[in-house]
Scaffold this motif. Structure first.
Motif, mmCIF file in Angstrom:
data_model
loop_
_atom_site.group_PDB
_atom_site.id
_atom_site.type_symbol
_atom_site.label_atom_id
_atom_site.label_comp_id
_atom_site.label_asym_id
_atom_site.label_seq_id
_atom_site.Cartn_x
_atom_site.Cartn_y
_atom_site.Cartn_z
ATOM 1 N N TYR A 1 13.787 80.179 71.951
ATOM 2 C CA TYR A 1 12.451 80.354 71.549
ATOM 3 C C TYR A 1 12.379 80.430 69.920
ATOM 4 C CZ TYR A 1 13.698 85.356 70.462
ATOM 5 O OH TYR A 1 14.515 86.399 70.229
ATOM 6 N N LYS A 2 11.237 79.927 69.480
ATOM 7 C CA LYS A 2 10.726 79.952 68.187
ATOM 8 C C LYS A 2 9.668 80.989 67.912
ATOM 9 C CE LYS A 2 11.060 75.960 65.617
ATOM 10 N NZ LYS A 2 11.017 74.852 65.042
ATOM 11 N N GLY A 3 9.373 81.738 67.026
ATOM 12 C CA GLY A 3 8.398 82.633 66.843
ATOM 13 C C GLY A 3 8.888 84.098 67.591
ATOM 14 N N GLU A 4 8.026 84.413 68.482
ATOM 15 C CA GLU A 4 8.631 85.610 69.184
ATOM 16 C C GLU A 4 8.329 85.504 70.752
ATOM 17 O OE1 GLU A 4 4.544 88.188 68.698
ATOM 18 O OE2 GLU A 4 5.793 88.241 66.912
ATOM 19 N N LEU A 5 8.764 86.531 71.471
ATOM 20 C CA LEU A 5 8.418 86.555 73.051
ATOM 21 C C LEU A 5 7.125 87.102 73.245
ATOM 22 C CD1 LEU A 5 12.308 87.292 73.839
ATOM 23 C CD2 LEU A 5 11.092 84.965 74.330
ATOM 24 N N PRO A 6 6.560 87.004 74.446
ATOM 25 C CA PRO A 6 5.243 87.874 74.708
ATOM 26 C C PRO A 6 5.678 89.220 74.731
ATOM 27 C CG PRO A 6 5.821 85.880 75.990
ATOM 28 C CD PRO A 6 6.708 86.061 75.482
ATOM 29 N N PRO A 7 4.646 90.263 74.411
ATOM 30 C CA PRO A 7 4.921 91.705 74.311
ATOM 31 C C PRO A 7 5.003 92.057 75.878
ATOM 32 C CG PRO A 7 2.770 91.039 73.677
ATOM 33 C CD PRO A 7 3.422 89.684 73.814
ATOM 34 N N ASP B 1 19.227 86.253 76.812
ATOM 35 C CA ASP B 1 19.668 85.986 78.046
ATOM 36 C C ASP B 1 19.474 87.310 78.733
ATOM 37 O OD1 ASP B 1 22.265 87.746 78.247
ATOM 38 O OD2 ASP B 1 22.489 86.779 76.356
ATOM 39 N N VAL B 2 19.790 87.119 80.368
ATOM 40 C CA VAL B 2 19.481 88.131 81.171
ATOM 41 C C VAL B 2 19.803 89.504 81.036
ATOM 42 C CG1 VAL B 2 18.774 86.558 83.269
ATOM 43 C CG2 VAL B 2 21.028 87.281 82.721
ATOM 44 N N GLU B 3 21.244 89.488 80.175
ATOM 45 C CA GLU B 3 21.786 90.914 79.839
ATOM 46 C C GLU B 3 21.264 91.440 78.568
ATOM 47 O OE1 GLU B 3 26.009 89.938 79.898
ATOM 48 O OE2 GLU B 3 26.038 89.777 81.880
ATOM 49 N N GLN B 4 20.416 90.680 77.940
ATOM 50 C CA GLN B 4 19.819 91.269 76.597
ATOM 51 C C GLN B 4 18.611 92.136 76.792
ATOM 52 O OE1 GLN B 4 21.712 91.005 73.976
ATOM 53 N NE2 GLN B 4 23.068 90.053 75.226
ATOM 54 N N GLY B 5 18.433 93.176 76.056
ATOM 55 C CA GLY B 5 17.315 94.098 76.031
ATOM 56 C C GLY B 5 15.981 93.491 75.903
ATOM 57 N N ASN B 6 15.948 92.322 75.022
ATOM 58 C CA ASN B 6 14.784 91.725 74.971
ATOM 59 C C ASN B 6 14.234 90.663 75.850
ATOM 60 O OD1 ASN B 6 16.658 89.906 73.891
ATOM 61 N ND2 ASN B 6 15.288 89.331 72.256
ATOM 62 N N TYR B 7 14.912 90.397 76.648
ATOM 63 C CA TYR B 7 14.711 89.587 77.885
ATOM 64 C C TYR B 7 13.255 89.779 78.551
ATOM 65 C CZ TYR B 7 15.386 86.227 81.661
ATOM 66 O OH TYR B 7 14.883 84.910 82.596
ATOM 67 N N PRO B 8 12.256 89.064 78.826
ATOM 68 C CA PRO B 8 11.298 89.331 79.208
ATOM 69 C C PRO B 8 11.315 90.235 80.493
ATOM 70 C CG PRO B 8 11.008 87.167 78.436
ATOM 71 C CD PRO B 8 12.436 87.597 78.479
ATOM 72 N N LYS B 9 10.903 91.491 80.751
ATOM 73 C CA LYS B 9 10.977 92.179 81.909
ATOM 74 C C LYS B 9 10.084 91.373 83.131
ATOM 75 C CE LYS B 9 12.195 96.360 79.567
ATOM 76 N NZ LYS B 9 12.450 95.735 78.294
ATOM 77 N N ARG B 10 9.172 90.750 82.641
ATOM 78 C CA ARG B 10 8.179 90.264 83.954
ATOM 79 C C ARG B 10 9.322 89.243 84.666
ATOM 80 N NH1 ARG B 10 4.674 90.628 79.569
ATOM 81 N NH2 ARG B 10 2.690 91.697 79.992
ATOM 82 N N LEU B 11 10.041 88.507 83.926
ATOM 83 C CA LEU B 11 10.980 87.578 84.476
ATOM 84 C C LEU B 11 12.071 87.851 85.456
ATOM 85 C CD1 LEU B 11 11.225 84.645 81.977
ATOM 86 C CD2 LEU B 11 9.652 84.974 83.902
ATOM 87 N N LEU B 12 12.600 89.334 85.078
ATOM 88 C CA LEU B 12 13.919 89.780 85.796
ATOM 89 C C LEU B 12 13.720 89.840 87.126
ATOM 90 C CD1 LEU B 12 14.822 92.552 83.314
ATOM 91 C CD2 LEU B 12 16.058 90.517 83.723
ATOM 92 N N PRO B 13 12.808 90.364 87.814
ATOM 93 C CA PRO B 13 12.735 90.427 89.343
ATOM 94 C C PRO B 13 12.839 89.232 89.957
ATOM 95 C CG PRO B 13 10.846 91.863 88.328
ATOM 96 C CD PRO B 13 11.394 90.823 87.207
ATOM 97 N N ASP C 1 3.904 95.214 76.865
ATOM 98 C CA ASP C 1 2.984 96.246 76.930
ATOM 99 C C ASP C 1 1.445 95.572 76.809
ATOM 100 O OD1 ASP C 1 3.023 95.759 74.258
ATOM 101 O OD2 ASP C 1 2.916 97.824 73.626
ATOM 102 N N VAL C 2 1.325 94.375 76.733
ATOM 103 C CA VAL C 2 0.022 93.777 76.495
ATOM 104 C C VAL C 2 -0.397 92.814 77.780
ATOM 105 C CG1 VAL C 2 -1.390 92.251 75.070
ATOM 106 C CG2 VAL C 2 0.091 93.861 74.093
ATOM 107 N N LYS C 3 -1.454 92.901 78.227
ATOM 108 C CA LYS C 3 -1.634 92.134 79.315
ATOM 109 C C LYS C 3 -1.974 90.745 79.252
ATOM 110 C CE LYS C 3 -3.955 93.742 82.830
ATOM 111 N NZ LYS C 3 -4.892 94.281 83.810
ATOM 112 N N THR C 4 -1.139 89.729 79.864
ATOM 113 C CA THR C 4 -0.846 88.435 79.618
ATOM 114 C C THR C 4 -1.518 87.449 80.586
ATOM 115 O OG1 THR C 4 1.222 88.950 78.606
ATOM 116 C CG2 THR C 4 0.732 86.690 79.008
ATOM 117 N N VAL C 5 -2.301 86.443 80.270
ATOM 118 C CA VAL C 5 -3.092 85.840 81.132
ATOM 119 C C VAL C 5 -2.734 84.134 80.861
ATOM 120 C CG1 VAL C 5 -5.243 84.899 82.092
ATOM 121 C CG2 VAL C 5 -4.948 87.300 81.284
ATOM 122 N N ALA C 6 -2.223 83.662 81.953
ATOM 123 C CA ALA C 6 -2.063 81.924 82.001
ATOM 124 C C ALA C 6 -3.366 81.671 82.212
ATOM 125 C CB ALA C 6 -0.798 81.582 82.726
ATOM 126 N N ILE C 7 -3.647 80.517 81.307
ATOM 127 C CA ILE C 7 -4.621 79.642 81.551
ATOM 128 C C ILE C 7 -4.135 78.134 81.609
ATOM 129 C CG2 ILE C 7 -7.014 78.799 80.574
ATOM 130 C CD1 ILE C 7 -7.278 81.269 79.219
#
Length: 359
Positions: A101-107, A79-91, A109-115
């Motif tokens: 989620y199942k698996g893991e969240l996107p890193p 959730d928005v109060e947790q340290g592992n919440y995606p920082k790209r979404l916070l703003p 420090d790695v560039k992420t591209v949506a296709i």
């Protein structure tokens, strides 16, 4: 507190707007859980008829019960109060309060591209999406998409096949495979990336969910690439979200009379970046890779016939007979040249006897 947030985000049948009202009234998920019946009735009597969904859910499920049920399905939560919440979404103003989620969240420090792109796509569009995804992985990035038919699924499979990671953002609960024929893709995404949704487990896919899903696809990305999109499509909604969120948007151009190119051409006319090839796009998005790519390309030596065939290819499929006419080669020499280019990773057969340029 995380337990209460997970319970709060799991209440079925209410969406972000309703959750925002609840937080405005009760301040925290825990205070909502501990609220009196009179407080909930007060809201119901003032026009919030949907509050009965909260009342009913609270009677049936405690926060502990909800968390245990999700973990038994292999589903995690942030959730928005947790340290592992995606920082790209916070703003983002309309960021989801929580993600399942199942698996893991996107890193981070790695560039992420949506296709993203059309569900009913052309072979050439599919080939372009696959090539772009492979190049992104080789450049050290990861791919995000919607795990849907067509461009989305093709790009994610290509990223996985290239040995990279990909993340599927869903318009249903993370325990539901939609479309059902993508079961194997879902399994692979969980193994090499993740499946992510703001919708709680058990939520079925609905048309209204996908525009909401699209803001998360763009929000989790640094760059959005659109490959084939009609005049009115979910891909254009994703691009609009991306522009509002300050992300870079690129699009693959196409023929003016092609319905599947209308959306991309429109984006380009409005200032989106132009994708002329997977290689040039990757160089623009991953500038640190430019010198390495040039060195690699310089090491590829082409025979005269190969150069002639390569120069006749385009990024939209051309038939064997078009290429025969353009090159004036015999079918035998043309076929040999195409095979050689395929082995060098410079051409690809998208369907029987149709070829596209890869780099």
């Amino acid at each position: 507190m995380e337990t209460y947030w997970e319970w709060f985000c799991s209440i079925p049948g209410i969406y972000r707007t309703q959750r925002e009202i609840l937080l405005h009234c009760f301040h925290t998920p825990r205070q909502l859980w501990e609220a009196s019946e009179e407080e909930l009735i007060y809201l119901r009597d003032r026009g919030c008829g949907w509050i009965t969904k909260v009342t009913d859910y609270r009677k049936k499920y405690s926060p502990g019960m909800v968390v245990n049920a999700h973990r038994s399905l292999g589903i995690r939560f942030t959730d928005v109060e947790q340290g592992n919440y995606p920082k790209r979404l916070l703003p983002l103003r309309d960021r989801p309060y929580g993600l399942f989620y199942k698996g893991e969240l996107p890193p981070e420090d790695v560039k992420t591209v949506a296709i993203v792109g059309a569900r009913v796509c052309t072979p050439g569009g599919r080939a372009m999406a696959e090539t772009i995804a492979g190049e992104i992985v080789r450049a050290g990035g990861v791919v995000v998409s919607g795990a849907a038919y067509g461009i989305d699924g093709a790009a994610q499979w290509a990223a996985l096949d290239a040995g990279g990671k990909s993340y599927g953002i869903l318009g249903c609960g993370p325990d539901i495979c939609y479309p059902s024929s993508h079961r194997q893709l879902y399994v692979r995404l969980c193994e090499c990336g993740g499946l992510i949704s703001e919708f709680p487990p058990g939520t079925k896919a609905m048309p209204t969910h996908f525009p909401m899903r699209n803001r998360i696809i763009s929000g989790l990305s640094d760059v959005v690439a659109v490959v084939e999109a009609r005049k009115k499509s979910g891909s254009l909604i994703t691009a609009e979200f991306a522009l509002d969120q300050g992300r870079q948007v690129y699009a693959v151009p196409g023929r003016p009379d092609d319905d599947l190119s209308y959306g991309c051409n429109e984006l380009i006319s409005q200032g989106a970046g132009l994708i002329l090839s997977a290689e040039s796009f990757t160089e623009a998005v991953f500038p640190e890779m430019k010198k390495r790519v040039r060195r690699s390309s310089a090491n590829i030596t082409l025979a005269p016939t190969e150069k002639l065939v390569y120069s006749s290819l385009g990024f939209h499929g051309k038939s064997l007979w078009e290429l025969e006419e353009n090159t004036a080669l015999s079918l035998s020499d043309l076929s040999d040249g195409l095979l050689s280019l395929e082995l060098k990773g410079l051409a690809k057969e998208t369907e029987q006897n149709f070829y596209v340029k890869v780099k």
